[in-house]
Design an enzyme around this catalytic site. Structure first.
Site, PDB file in Angstrom:
ATOM      1  N   GLN A 192      42.610  29.280  54.670  1.00  0.00           N
ATOM      2  CA  GLN A 192      44.267  28.376  55.550  1.00  0.00           C
ATOM      3  C   GLN A 192      44.001  27.401  55.936  1.00  0.00           C
ATOM      4  O   GLN A 192      43.343  27.162  56.983  1.00  0.00           O
ATOM      5  CB  GLN A 192      44.441  29.782  56.954  1.00  0.00           C
ATOM      6  CG  GLN A 192      44.887  30.784  56.213  1.00  0.00           C
ATOM      7  CD  GLN A 192      45.627  31.652  57.627  1.00  0.00           C
ATOM      8  OE1 GLN A 192      46.240  31.113  58.477  1.00  0.00           O
ATOM      9  NE2 GLN A 192      44.921  33.173  57.395  1.00  0.00           N
TER      10      GLN A 192
ATOM     11  N   LYS B  10      47.894  30.026  38.126  1.00  0.00           N
ATOM     12  CA  LYS B  10      48.456  30.854  38.202  1.00  0.00           C
ATOM     13  C   LYS B  10      49.572  30.482  39.296  1.00  0.00           C
ATOM     14  O   LYS B  10      48.942  29.451  39.885  1.00  0.00           O
ATOM     15  CB  LYS B  10      47.227  32.254  38.925  1.00  0.00           C
ATOM     16  CG  LYS B  10      46.330  31.646  40.393  1.00  0.00           C
ATOM     17  CD  LYS B  10      45.249  32.602  41.098  1.00  0.00           C
ATOM     18  CE  LYS B  10      44.844  32.343  42.240  1.00  0.00           C
ATOM     19  NZ  LYS B  10      44.454  32.789  42.804  1.00  0.00           N
TER      20      LYS B  10
ATOM     21  N   ARG C 283      51.194  32.400  42.965  1.00  0.00           N
ATOM     22  CA  ARG C 283      51.676  33.542  44.312  1.00  0.00           C
ATOM     23  C   ARG C 283      52.646  33.790  44.676  1.00  0.00           C
ATOM     24  O   ARG C 283      53.347  33.115  44.930  1.00  0.00           O
ATOM     25  CB  ARG C 283      50.332  33.221  45.398  1.00  0.00           C
ATOM     26  CG  ARG C 283      49.089  33.337  45.290  1.00  0.00           C
ATOM     27  CD  ARG C 283      48.067  33.971  46.359  1.00  0.00           C
ATOM     28  NE  ARG C 283      46.778  33.652  46.321  1.00  0.00           N
ATOM     29  CZ  ARG C 283      45.939  34.671  45.602  1.00  0.00           C
ATOM     30  NH1 ARG C 283      46.758  36.045  45.092  1.00  0.00           N
ATOM     31  NH2 ARG C 283      44.941  34.380  45.610  1.00  0.00           N
TER      32      ARG C 283
ATOM     33  N   ASP D  29      34.364  32.858  39.418  1.00  0.00           N
ATOM     34  CA  ASP D  29      35.604  32.608  41.887  1.00  0.00           C
ATOM     35  C   ASP D  29      34.799  32.508  42.252  1.00  0.00           C
ATOM     36  O   ASP D  29      33.280  32.978  42.363  1.00  0.00           O
ATOM     37  CB  ASP D  29      36.635  33.932  42.010  1.00  0.00           C
ATOM     38  CG  ASP D  29      38.357  33.738  42.468  1.00  0.00           C
ATOM     39  OD1 ASP D  29      37.925  31.942  42.928  1.00  0.00           O
ATOM     40  OD2 ASP D  29      38.964  34.226  41.918  1.00  0.00           O
TER      41      ASP D  29
ATOM     42  N   THR E 266      41.953  41.026  47.373  1.00  0.00           N
ATOM     43  CA  THR E 266      43.043  41.905  47.173  1.00  0.00           C
ATOM     44  C   THR E 266      41.888  42.613  45.407  1.00  0.00           C
ATOM     45  O   THR E 266      42.874  43.739  45.031  1.00  0.00           O
ATOM     46  CB  THR E 266      43.938  41.701  46.878  1.00  0.00           C
ATOM     47  OG1 THR E 266      44.641  40.999  46.086  1.00  0.00           O
ATOM     48  CG2 THR E 266      44.469  41.375  48.211  1.00  0.00           C
TER      49      THR E 266
ATOM     50  N   GLY F 148      43.232  41.097  42.874  1.00  0.00           N
ATOM     51  CA  GLY F 148      44.511  40.622  42.173  1.00  0.00           C
ATOM     52  C   GLY F 148      44.305  39.202  40.841  1.00  0.00           C
ATOM     53  O   GLY F 148      44.699  39.489  39.877  1.00  0.00           O
ATOM     54  N   THR F 149      43.795  39.336  41.575  1.00  0.00           N
ATOM     55  CA  THR F 149      43.975  37.153  40.747  1.00  0.00           C
ATOM     56  C   THR F 149      42.635  37.737  39.482  1.00  0.00           C
ATOM     57  O   THR F 149      43.225  38.094  38.225  1.00  0.00           O
ATOM     58  CB  THR F 149      43.106  36.691  41.335  1.00  0.00           C
ATOM     59  OG1 THR F 149      43.592  35.974  42.415  1.00  0.00           O
ATOM     60  CG2 THR F 149      42.799  34.965  40.605  1.00  0.00           C
TER      61      THR F 149
END
Ligand code: R5P
Length: 326
Positions: free
Chosen positions: A110, A207, A209, A233, A238, A240-241
């Protein structure tokens, strides 16, 4: 490679330095202390019945250089409060300097407004750490390097890359068949640095989201067919990526897919998602603790203890930290 040649001297024995940890990753703190040949300082870090964090430093720190080792992970709000309150306690106990060693800096994703009326929580957290009384921050692979600028105190942003690259070097994967893959546009510079070190090709996945914590592959650039892919990365949250990237690469004809990431946040059902994905192996570091049950399958954990230990030693003796990375 991580350059540790000067590691033996000078040593911290008999120096005015104290190391403390909260409850976020005591195992890593212990191995850093072992690397430095120091004991961990004695501190009570617990909870009052009403849920508030309770801290008491249980030894004299007056005039000492204090290091608090605490990633802001797990229950991130609790581990962040432990860090802030420990810094406050050390400051009020007259430590000469206080360094916040934050192997994983939570809230880093964030770091900017992506739409109206959103906070910049990474900046708020940086302000809190400074206001609590930290003189310096040592961290590993900040999600966005620009977060260093959110602080008006020095920040050493260390790289786990030498540790991960060395691991894959030792696998002897054929470099002409290997391609490093960035799983999103934001990670291209990081992936390029790995590709240079491993002397192999580079591919990029784009990608989107559709909603928070959901990842969808939109495009891919680079040679994939018949290749061994290594997804790089900074964070696996999660999963997910990662699982979307692995499926895309295998569907495009990749022979096998490895992955490496510095910070194993492993939120929610991530461990099951990774174990049931088609990734051959995921290599992470211990900036965040990984439960031992998760260390028996596809997840390999490498330690950043020597990296952080060396950074602490070099900070204390005013030696170059960047020299660590050759
Ligand atoms: C995103 O910018 C990061 O580099 C990671 O790709 C992301 O945090 C991974 O999150 P998840 O595992 O939830 O897809």
């Amino acid at each position: 490679m991580l350059v540790l040649e000067e590691a033996a001297q000078p040593t911290l024995e008999n120096e005015n330095i104290v190391l403390f940890t909260g409850n976020a990753n005591p195992r890593l703190a212990q191995s850093i202390a072992r690397y430095l040949g120091l004991p961990l300082g004695s501190a009570l870090v617990g909870r009052f019945t009403n849920g508030e964090t309770r801290v008491r430093i249980e030894e004299n720190v007056r005039g000492a250089e204090a290091y608090v080792i605490q990633p802001t992970c797990g229950n991130v709000n609790d581990t962040l409060m432990e860090l802030l309150i420990m810094i406050d306690a050390l400051s009020r106990a007259s430590a000469r300097t206080i360094t916040a060693v934050i192997p994983y800096f939570g809230y880093a994703r964030q770091e900017r407004k992506t739409s109206g009326r959103e906070p910049i929580t990474a900046k708020l957290v940086s302000n809190l750490i400074t206001t609590a009384g930290a003189d310096r921050v040592v961290t590993v692979d900040l999600h966005a390097g620009a977060i260093q600028g959110f602080f008006d105190i020095p920040v050493d942003n260390l790289y786990a890359m030498p540790i991960l690259v060395e691991y894959f070097h030792r696998k002897n994967l054929k470099r002409e068949e290997l391609v490093v893959v960035s799983p999103d546009a934001g990670g291209v510079n990081r992936a390029r640095a790995y590709a240079e070190r491993l002397d192999c090709g580079l591919a990029i996945i784009f990608k989107r989201r559709p909603e928070p914590d959901k990842a969808e592959v939109t495009e891919i650039v680079g040679e994939i067919e018949g290749r061994t892919c290594l997804i790089i990365d900074d964070i696996i949250s999660t999963g997910g990526t990662l699982s979307a990237a692995v499926d895309t690469l295998l569907n495009l004809g990749a022979r096998e897919v490895y992955a490496a990431a510095t910070h194993p946040v492993l939120a929610g059902d991530a461990i099951n998602i990774i174990e049931s994905s088609r990734v051959k192996e995921l290599v992470v570091t211990d900036t965040i603790p990984v439960p031992s049950s998760a260390r028996q399958g596809k997840i390999t954990v490498l330690s950043v203890d020597a990296l952080l230990g060396e950074a602490i030693r070099r900070n204390y003796f005013n030696l170059s930290v960047s020299k660590l990375f050759g």
